[in-house]
Design a protein around this motif. Structure first.
Motif, PDB file in Angstrom:
ATOM      1  N   LEU A 221       0.854  -1.338   0.131  1.00 15.40           N
ATOM      2  CA  LEU A 221       0.010  -0.062   0.043  1.00 15.40           C
ATOM      3  C   LEU A 221       1.006   1.212  -0.050  1.00 15.40           C
ATOM      4  O   LEU A 221       0.297   2.366   0.717  1.00 15.40           O
ATOM      5  N   LEU A 222       1.910   1.212  -0.690  1.00 18.03           N
ATOM      6  CA  LEU A 222       2.840   2.406  -0.603  1.00 18.03           C
ATOM      7  C   LEU A 222       2.292   3.735  -1.400  1.00 18.03           C
ATOM      8  O   LEU A 222       2.490   4.758  -0.794  1.00 18.03           O
ATOM      9  N   GLY A 223       1.518   3.436  -2.239  1.00 20.64           N
ATOM     10  CA  GLY A 223       0.781   4.627  -2.920  1.00 20.64           C
ATOM     11  C   GLY A 223      -0.431   5.178  -2.105  1.00 20.64           C
ATOM     12  O   GLY A 223      -0.970   6.118  -2.672  1.00 20.64           O
ATOM     13  N   ARG A 224      -0.792   4.641  -1.166  1.00 22.12           N
ATOM     14  CA  ARG A 224      -1.893   5.252  -0.391  1.00 22.12           C
ATOM     15  C   ARG A 224      -1.706   6.110   0.853  1.00 22.12           C
ATOM     16  O   ARG A 224      -0.855   5.704   1.409  1.00 22.12           O
ATOM     17  N   LYS A 225      -2.434   6.975   1.195  1.00 21.78           N
ATOM     18  CA  LYS A 225      -2.257   7.983   2.112  1.00 21.78           C
ATOM     19  C   LYS A 225      -3.233   7.585   3.328  1.00 21.78           C
ATOM     20  O   LYS A 225      -3.140   8.512   4.091  1.00 21.78           O
ATOM     21  N   ASP A 226      -3.743   6.583   3.341  1.00 26.12           N
ATOM     22  CA  ASP A 226      -4.695   6.258   4.382  1.00 26.12           C
ATOM     23  C   ASP A 226      -4.057   5.579   5.532  1.00 26.12           C
ATOM     24  O   ASP A 226      -2.653   5.328   5.427  1.00 26.12           O
ATOM     25  N   CYS A 227      -4.759   4.952   6.542  1.00 24.03           N
ATOM     26  CA  CYS A 227      -4.226   4.612   7.527  1.00 24.03           C
ATOM     27  C   CYS A 227      -4.333   2.792   7.593  1.00 24.03           C
ATOM     28  O   CYS A 227      -4.154   2.358   8.815  1.00 24.03           O
ATOM     29  N   ASP A 228      -4.597   2.365   6.626  1.00 20.95           N
ATOM     30  CA  ASP A 228      -5.010   0.933   6.354  1.00 20.95           C
ATOM     31  C   ASP A 228      -3.706   0.166   6.404  1.00 20.95           C
ATOM     32  O   ASP A 228      -2.680   0.683   5.990  1.00 20.95           O
ATOM     33  N   PHE A 229      -3.987  -1.137   6.674  1.00 25.46           N
ATOM     34  CA  PHE A 229      -2.642  -2.402   6.537  1.00 25.46           C
ATOM     35  C   PHE A 229      -2.879  -3.408   5.774  1.00 25.46           C
ATOM     36  O   PHE A 229      -4.274  -3.383   5.160  1.00 25.46           O
ATOM     37  N   SER A 230      -1.851  -3.845   5.248  1.00 28.03           N
ATOM     38  CA  SER A 230      -2.030  -5.182   4.389  1.00 28.03           C
ATOM     39  C   SER A 230      -0.995  -6.092   4.812  1.00 28.03           C
ATOM     40  O   SER A 230       0.306  -5.535   4.659  1.00 28.03           O
ATOM     41  N   PHE A 231      -0.952  -7.459   5.120  1.00 25.63           N
ATOM     42  CA  PHE A 231      -0.151  -8.113   5.396  1.00 25.63           C
ATOM     43  C   PHE A 231       0.118  -9.457   4.507  1.00 25.63           C
ATOM     44  O   PHE A 231       0.812 -10.171   4.682  1.00 25.63           O
ATOM     45  N   SER A 232      -0.996  -9.688   3.624  1.00 23.08           N
ATOM     46  CA  SER A 232      -1.081 -10.931   3.010  1.00 23.08           C
ATOM     47  C   SER A 232       0.015 -11.080   1.705  1.00 23.08           C
ATOM     48  O   SER A 232       0.589 -12.118   1.755  1.00 23.08           O
ATOM     49  N   GLY A 233       0.612  -9.903   1.217  1.00 27.35           N
ATOM     50  CA  GLY A 233       1.559 -10.157   0.323  1.00 27.35           C
ATOM     51  C   GLY A 233       2.909 -10.374   1.018  1.00 27.35           C
ATOM     52  O   GLY A 233       3.641 -11.271   0.662  1.00 27.35           O
ATOM     53  N   LEU A 234       3.178  -9.820   2.228  1.00 30.49           N
ATOM     54  CA  LEU A 234       4.416 -10.271   2.969  1.00 30.49           C
ATOM     55  C   LEU A 234       4.174 -11.541   3.495  1.00 30.49           C
ATOM     56  O   LEU A 234       5.371 -12.375   3.423  1.00 30.49           O
ATOM     57  N   LYS A 235       3.357 -12.036   3.733  1.00 30.77           N
ATOM     58  CA  LYS A 235       2.577 -13.648   4.240  1.00 30.77           C
ATOM     59  C   LYS A 235       3.328 -14.480   3.113  1.00 30.77           C
ATOM     60  O   LYS A 235       4.018 -15.308   3.420  1.00 30.77           O
ATOM     61  N   THR A 236       2.705 -14.161   2.015  1.00 35.80           N
ATOM     62  CA  THR A 236       3.069 -14.948   0.830  1.00 35.80           C
ATOM     63  C   THR A 236       4.414 -15.124   0.580  1.00 35.80           C
ATOM     64  O   THR A 236       4.935 -16.114   0.127  1.00 35.80           O
ATOM     65  N   ALA A 237       4.890 -13.827   0.334  1.00 30.75           N
ATOM     66  CA  ALA A 237       6.363 -13.714  -0.177  1.00 30.75           C
ATOM     67  C   ALA A 237       7.368 -14.600   0.869  1.00 30.75           C
ATOM     68  O   ALA A 237       8.311 -15.490   0.712  1.00 30.75           O
ATOM     69  N   ALA A 238       7.177 -14.300   2.043  1.00 37.12           N
ATOM     70  CA  ALA A 238       7.884 -14.890   3.146  1.00 37.12           C
ATOM     71  C   ALA A 238       7.936 -16.231   3.401  1.00 37.12           C
ATOM     72  O   ALA A 238       8.734 -17.085   3.632  1.00 37.12           O
ATOM     73  N   SER A 239       6.587 -17.024   3.345  1.00 36.58           N
ATOM     74  CA  SER A 239       6.401 -18.317   3.295  1.00 36.58           C
ATOM     75  C   SER A 239       7.009 -18.948   2.173  1.00 36.58           C
ATOM     76  O   SER A 239       7.625 -19.901   2.195  1.00 36.58           O
ATOM     77  N   ARG A 240       7.027 -18.466   0.939  1.00 36.20           N
ATOM     78  CA  ARG A 240       7.922 -19.018  -0.075  1.00 36.20           C
ATOM     79  C   ARG A 240       9.219 -19.105  -0.050  1.00 36.20           C
ATOM     80  O   ARG A 240      10.116 -19.920  -0.129  1.00 36.20           O
ATOM     81  N   LEU A 241       9.951 -17.878   0.633  1.00 41.37           N
ATOM     82  CA  LEU A 241      11.096 -17.883   0.976  1.00 41.37           C
ATOM     83  C   LEU A 241      11.682 -18.806   1.828  1.00 41.37           C
ATOM     84  O   LEU A 241      12.760 -19.624   2.179  1.00 41.37           O
ATOM     85  N   ALA A 242      10.585 -19.031   3.006  1.00 46.07           N
ATOM     86  CA  ALA A 242      10.939 -20.109   4.188  1.00 46.07           C
ATOM     87  C   ALA A 242      11.184 -21.478   3.387  1.00 46.07           C
ATOM     88  O   ALA A 242      12.184 -22.358   4.124  1.00 46.07           O
ATOM     89  N   VAL A 243      10.602 -21.639   2.499  1.00 45.78           N
ATOM     90  CA  VAL A 243      10.696 -23.014   1.786  1.00 45.78           C
ATOM     91  C   VAL A 243      12.106 -23.329   1.418  1.00 45.78           C
ATOM     92  O   VAL A 243      12.913 -24.446   1.294  1.00 45.78           O
ATOM     93  N   ALA A 244      12.601 -22.427   0.908  1.00 46.96           N
ATOM     94  CA  ALA A 244      14.034 -22.365   0.281  1.00 46.96           C
ATOM     95  C   ALA A 244      15.140 -22.202   1.325  1.00 46.96           C
ATOM     96  O   ALA A 244      16.364 -22.401   0.938  1.00 46.96           O
TER      97      ALA A 244
END
Length: 389
Positions: A221-244
């Motif tokens: 959400l780098l382009g957004r100026k509100d106060c919302d959160f998002s962790f799904s992309g981080l969760k997916t990317a890190a889970s894939r890296l964990a396998v390696a």
């Protein structure tokens, strides 16, 4: 805000100390507590008993709702008895019974709420059906004489929200997660790293020996100026890296990178909310006030919920609060994770205002703190269970 029929009466404010039994069964802790609240808002925890189900769920890598509900049925009576014994009082000394009525795993919520109804009926006591998130919102008041209003970051396994808190039943949502909560990201990534359950504390410990600079994790959400959160992309990317990851050091480095990424997003959104809150409240402070009226604490940042126990995240958020001229406060560690003392306190504050519940108060799997905004501007599409956040 409108909380619905669960808060149905408002008879006048209490002028004597109130002693309330609190019950918490929303997830995988069966908890009971007795809290005494003075008319000027000072809370004393007379007892706090928590039975954890970690061993029951460890083999499954997460909470199994059916197992959790059955454990609550088995434990609620004994846990409550121990809380009353620790408090050194009988049921005749209680002024009310508070029980979590949601949000949470509805099977477990029903156990604690039904037990609370039984106590209320048997002892002719007022029942207060408490929003579990409101318990977290007031939990900092268990460790210090905190005045309203304040800015709250509620960050746990199932929720991640920024709220302006003016008192029980009076909160405005400034931001929320549009997908996963920070605590959920911790747990799922920890599971991918083979750390078991509960994952958050295990990942924090592993990160102590890691160097996260070797991993470049996505920022949401780098382009957004509100106060919302998002962790799904981080969760997916890190889970894939964990396998390696092939070595313990690689896993430690990834754990540190994940912890830093979550702390960074929490601090960035909090920084935005702190600036907005300060601007609005600083303007209010410039308005003339009646002679002798106390201003109180206008610049306080409270962080509550299970993730507030993470030392790296706590120190990061403390720094961003100081940068914006806010005092920082988190509940004592014992009251960061799920407990019944926070439910008893929220119930006592409601009872102090004459806000009690009907005996037919329903268990709710979903129950936003700012229900009006959750319906008008939902972060998640409302379903048959209601608006999520």
């Amino acid at each position: 805000m409108t909380m619905g029929a669960d808060y149905s009466s408002e008879k006048g404010r209490a002028t004597e100390p109130l002693t309330v039994l609190g019950l918490e069964t929303s997830c995988d802790e069966t908890a009971a507590s007795v809290v005494r609240l003075t008319p000027d808002g000072v809370a004393t925890v007379l007892s706090s008993v928590v039975h954890s189900q970690i061993d029951d769920h460890a083999a499954y890598g997460g909470v199994v709702p059916e197992i959790a509900a059955r454990s609550h049925v088995e434990m609620i009576d004994g846990v409550t008895r121990r809380a009353m014994e620790q408090a050194g009082i009988g049921y005749d000394a209680l002024d009310g019974v508070a029980a979590t009525a949601g949000p949470g795993l509805v099977g477990g919520v029903m156990v604690g709420l039904s037990f609370g109804k039984a106590v209320a009926l048997a002892r002719d006591l007022p029942l207060i059906a408490v929003n579990h998130l409101e318990g977290h919102a007031v939990s900092a008041r268990l460790g210090a004489p905190v005045q309203y209003p304040f800015l709250l970051l509620l960050v746990s396994g199932g929720h991640c929200q920024l709220l302006e808190v003016r008192g029980v039943g009076d909160m405005t949502r400034l931001g929320t997660t549009i997908d996963d909560a920070a605590g959920e990201a911790f747990d799922k990534i920890a599971k991918a790293l083979g750390l078991g359950y509960p994952g958050g504390p295990a990942l924090e410990k592993l990160a102590e020996s890691g160097d996260g600079s070797r991993f470049d994790l996505p920022r949401a959400l780098l382009g957004r100026k509100d106060c919302d959160f998002s962790f799904s992309g981080l969760k997916t990317a890190a889970s894939r890296l964990a396998v390696a990851c092939e070595t313990d050091q690689q896993r430690a480095d990834l754990a540190d990178a994940v912890q830093s990424a979550i702390a960074r997003q929490l601090s960035e959104r909090s920084d935005r909310a702190l600036k907005d809150y300060a601007e609005r409240h600083d303007a209010a402070l410039k308005q003339p006030r009646p002679a002798g009226e106390a201003i109180g604490q206008e610049r306080l940042f409270v962080v509550a919920g299970g993730v507030a126990a993470n030392k790296t995240i706590r120190s990061t958020l403390e720094a961003v609060a100081a940068k914006n001229g806010f005092a920082f406060l988190a509940p004592p560690m014992a009251y960061c994770t799920d407990n019944a003392a926070m439910i008893a306190l929220a119930g006592a504050e409601r009872l102090q205002k004459g806000m009690t519940s009907d005996i037919d108060a329903a268990a709710r799997p979903r129950w936003p703190l700012d229900e009006e905004k959750a319906l008008a501007d939902p972060a998640h599409k409302p379903g048959r269970k209601g608006a999520k956040a």
